[in-house]
Design a protein around this motif. Structure first.
Motif, PDB file in Angstrom:
ATOM      1  N   ASN A 220       1.006  -1.186   0.021  1.00 53.45           N
ATOM      2  CA  ASN A 220      -0.028  -0.090   0.025  1.00 53.45           C
ATOM      3  C   ASN A 220       0.898   1.238  -0.085  1.00 53.45           C
ATOM      4  O   ASN A 220       0.408   2.107  -0.702  1.00 53.45           O
ATOM      5  CB  ASN A 220      -0.956  -0.099   1.152  1.00 53.45           C
ATOM      6  N   GLN A 221       1.859   1.107   0.655  1.00 52.36           N
ATOM      7  CA  GLN A 221       2.946   2.403   0.725  1.00 52.36           C
ATOM      8  C   GLN A 221       3.542   2.541  -0.603  1.00 52.36           C
ATOM      9  O   GLN A 221       3.705   3.545  -0.896  1.00 52.36           O
ATOM     10  CB  GLN A 221       4.058   2.293   2.000  1.00 52.36           C
TER      11      GLN A 221
ATOM     12  N   GLN B 124       1.814   6.478  -7.029  1.00 49.58           N
ATOM     13  CA  GLN B 124       0.756   7.089  -7.596  1.00 49.58           C
ATOM     14  C   GLN B 124       0.852   8.562  -7.393  1.00 49.58           C
ATOM     15  O   GLN B 124       0.461   9.357  -8.311  1.00 49.58           O
ATOM     16  CB  GLN B 124      -0.705   6.887  -6.744  1.00 49.58           C
ATOM     17  N   ASP B 125       1.549   9.001  -6.185  1.00 49.28           N
ATOM     18  CA  ASP B 125       1.755  10.292  -6.109  1.00 49.28           C
ATOM     19  C   ASP B 125       2.862  10.848  -7.036  1.00 49.28           C
ATOM     20  O   ASP B 125       2.509  11.766  -7.614  1.00 49.28           O
ATOM     21  CB  ASP B 125       2.571  10.638  -4.757  1.00 49.28           C
TER      22      ASP B 125
ATOM     23  N   ALA C  77       1.052   3.975  -2.861  1.00 53.80           N
ATOM     24  CA  ALA C  77       0.846   5.383  -2.713  1.00 53.80           C
ATOM     25  C   ALA C  77       1.926   6.330  -3.054  1.00 53.80           C
ATOM     26  O   ALA C  77       1.500   7.358  -3.990  1.00 53.80           O
ATOM     27  CB  ALA C  77       0.577   5.847  -1.228  1.00 53.80           C
ATOM     28  N   ARG C  78       3.245   5.653  -3.043  1.00 52.37           N
ATOM     29  CA  ARG C  78       4.216   6.649  -3.648  1.00 52.37           C
ATOM     30  C   ARG C  78       4.210   6.724  -4.954  1.00 52.37           C
ATOM     31  O   ARG C  78       4.489   7.798  -5.535  1.00 52.37           O
ATOM     32  CB  ARG C  78       5.457   6.051  -2.920  1.00 52.37           C
TER      33      ARG C  78
END
Length: 115
Positions: free
Chosen positions: A45-46, A52-53, A49-50
């Motif tokens: 998940n981390q 996608q950012d 998220a990175r």
């Protein structure tokens, strides 16, 4: 192949806790599987998220589509609190996997001696 080896290989290569399920130790197998999968889900998940950012910054035009610019963003360490939780998740993942293999082999050896 004896039960100890089979259980250890199942835990090592298929799923932590799988060797315990093979040896009919369902509670221990469930605990190891849940801890490992929860840690893995957190780490993935981390990472997502990175990614996608960074991809959103590229789409918005804030970052050029250049590897020399993107690579440092990917490899930079996370913020302090996030790094702490990621390290805890990584240690939990590796520890539960290691304990699963060793304990499955130990329990399999006990079962082999009983036969």
């Amino acid at each position: 192949m004896n039960q100890a080896t089979k259980a250890a290989l199942i835990s090592a290569f298929i799923c932590p806790g799988g060797g315990h399920f093979y040896l009919k130790r369902y509670n221990t197998g469930t605990l190891l599987s849940v801890v490992t999968l929860a840690a893995l889900i957190y780490l993935l998940n981390q990472a997502i998220a990175r990614a996608q950012d960074i991809s959103q910054q590229i789409i918005n035009g804030q970052l050029p589509l250049d590897l020399s610019v993107i690579y440092p963003l990917i490899t930079q360490p996370p913020a302090a609190e996030q790094a702490l939780y990621s390290n805890i998740a990584l240690v939990a993942f590796a520890t539960s996997w290691f304990i699963g293999v060793i304990d499955a082999y130990r329990l399999g050896a006990i079962a082999d001696k009983a036969e």
